[in-house]
Enzyme design. Sequence first.
Site, mmCIF file in Angstrom:
data_model
loop_
_atom_site.group_PDB
_atom_site.id
_atom_site.type_symbol
_atom_site.label_atom_id
_atom_site.label_comp_id
_atom_site.label_asym_id
_atom_site.label_seq_id
_atom_site.Cartn_x
_atom_site.Cartn_y
_atom_site.Cartn_z
ATOM 1 N N ASP A 278 34.965 42.877 26.749
ATOM 2 C CA ASP A 278 35.881 42.992 27.886
ATOM 3 C C ASP A 278 36.785 44.214 27.743
ATOM 4 O OD1 ASP A 278 37.256 41.755 30.266
ATOM 5 O OD2 ASP A 278 38.934 41.809 28.861
ATOM 6 N N GLU A 320 31.756 46.039 29.128
ATOM 7 C CA GLU A 320 32.396 45.991 30.447
ATOM 8 C C GLU A 320 33.300 47.211 30.530
ATOM 9 O OE1 GLU A 320 35.560 44.830 33.480
ATOM 10 O OE2 GLU A 320 35.939 44.664 31.345
ATOM 11 N N HIS A 389 33.536 38.429 39.422
ATOM 12 C CA HIS A 389 34.835 37.761 39.570
ATOM 13 C C HIS A 389 35.958 38.748 39.868
ATOM 14 C CE1 HIS A 389 34.960 39.416 35.591
ATOM 15 N NE2 HIS A 389 36.259 39.195 35.562
HETATM 16 C C1 GLC Z 1 38.272 42.753 32.644
HETATM 17 C C2 GLC Z 1 38.078 41.469 33.431
HETATM 18 C C3 GLC Z 1 39.229 41.269 34.367
HETATM 19 C C4 GLC Z 1 40.502 41.219 33.573
HETATM 20 C C5 GLC Z 1 40.641 42.458 32.657
HETATM 21 C C6 GLC Z 1 41.729 42.281 31.640
HETATM 22 O O1 GLC Z 1 38.252 43.860 33.451
HETATM 23 O O2 GLC Z 1 36.869 41.518 34.131
HETATM 24 O O3 GLC Z 1 39.070 40.080 35.120
HETATM 25 O O4 GLC Z 1 41.603 41.144 34.450
HETATM 26 O O5 GLC Z 1 39.463 42.684 31.929
HETATM 27 O O6 GLC Z 1 41.352 41.379 30.639
#
Ligand code: GLC
Length: 642
Positions: A278, A320, A389
């Site tokens: 993440d 991500e 999401h």
């Molecule tokens: C990633 C997640 C998102 C979250 C962010 C901070 O981008 O997809 O939902 O707000 O990380 O953890």
Amino acid sequence: MLPTASEVPWQDLLASLPLGDQETLSLRIERYLADLQAGLAEVYPGLDVSLTRRAVALMVRHFAERPDWLRRLDLRRLLRPDWFLRQDMLGYVCYTERFAQTLSGLEGRLDYLTELGVTYLHLMPLLATRPAPNDGGYAVSDYRMVRPDLGTIEDLRNLATRMHTRGISLCLDLVLNHVAAEHPWAEAARAGDPAKMQYFLMFGDRTLPDAYEQNLLEVFPDFAPGNFTWEPACRRWVWTTFNRWQWDLNWANPEVFFEFADLILFWANQGVDVFRLDAIAFIWKRLGTDCQNQPEVHALVQALRAVARIVCPAVLFKAEAIVAPEQLRNYLGSGRHHGRVSDLAYHNSLMVQIWSALASRDARLLTQAMRRFPSPPHQTGWVTYLRCHDDIGWAISDADAQAVGLSGPAHRHFLSDYYSGVFPGSDAVGDVFQFNPRTGDRRISGSAASLAGLEVALRNQDTSGAQLAIARLLLGHAVILGAGGLPVLYMGDEIALLSDRDYLSDPEHADDNRWLHRPRMDWQRAELRSDLDQVPGMVFQGLRRLIAVRQRTEQFAAETPSVWWDSPAPELAIQERLHPVGTLLAIYNFADRPTWLPGSTFSGGPWPRARDLLGQGLLDLRTGVALAPYQVLWLVNAEPDG
Ligand code: GLC
């Protein structure tokens, strides 16, 4: 110049293992030690020998604990290293509580996923978090505990085992940029524990925060402006990229590296197959930069991955990183990190381009962006998706826009207007997320079905509008299924769930409109999934058909090279997939009207007569091809042996 790695003795650390294990582990260490050491040396120069030995000791401990069934999975995947890139892979992502209440409840829903063809399940954050608000679970307070309302670690282990018997792998979020302000590390740092203060980025005054702020962006300008938070208890400014209760970790401290290496191996041994890294772009900070995509990010992932390859080679990393295409490829490895970092990364650009083409009924920008998009390195792939999401940010480059005669800022403005429903004639229903007055950016929240126009059509009892919206949903999904990569469906999109405004009456979610598109699964609606006269059935069965065709068509394997054609009709995108078993031509009509491709389009093409895998029968390309609104054609040679 990078520091050179030194000789590290490590064989002695394996002595406690049975002989067979010693042999297996030695072979893997020999294979990956250089990656580990080089990664560590790049980030922690001068410390690589002691750190490497410490890492080997950690790996020995976890390898000894790795269950037999996972060791067999390691072997199986080593024999088939492209297992996640094959055309029969299909992902699904959901919130456990919204889909099935609990982890054990989810076991009862596996039949549904199997019916859809799912082989990979990403469960949204499920580790213990701070009390709400917690950013949908991305503010973890205990990395070794499952959220009590969802179950226990044992439930997760049981679920993972059950899933594996059905050929479904499990993906979990690994939030490694930040922890909850209530995490014991943060609590200790707040109380002045010097070792734990080193886990975070803390400043006694504003000098450095102000200097960093010069180049930093704001991820949540609306509800969390700025990147630093004053913490009165320890009289420090704490780095908080996201919300003030999400404390960024200091990865320059090797202790943080070891905490996460330990966590990865721990969860891998519970049956986790894929770690979603993440917000990985943010983990390394450098003054004078926007503190994203720094080379050290890749060095750290390289070292973590080497650890995983040695102990649990079945495991993958999925980055991500919602960043520009030029940066994105580095997450799958380039330069010295080539072949050594994540296996998968999100293809944000494709998602954005699909919504853009649907709004403008024009595929030229999509084609332009896809042509410029880097191909993934060997044995890596993109995760393709239509919705997730998070909100949609209009990541469209000015250069791409210009290349097709558009202005980047004006097109982004149009897309925000279109998907918030204010553009004249738009039938999309979405909400603006995080309006940034400084840049003018307006990101968009809303479910795929609502953005595709279904909400308005149903409200107006407009049957043909609903048909068009369904066709848009299927077209968007066909593109992500056909583009090459690991396609991931977002929970509820398979039955066209509309945006859910209930979040407004939930104080835990009301101020974050991303909950608009995080509905609860509607199982009653899912009951209609076989009824071709009902919206859920049309979408579900339409998707099933696309998925089934994809599963049996080798050309859709992620590693098949592809080229995007110039189309004489601006509303059409044409992708040619070049596989040794035969070429496949995918044609997508982004317009809400019928269109026509003249025969000359195919004069330099692979074959004169084609068979449509989606049921349109045989087509003589020399006489041209007609397409209905939003129609998809997946064409192969009509005479495969001819
Ligand atoms: C990633 C997640 C998102 C979250 C962010 C901070 O981008 O997809 O939902 O707000 O990380 O953890």
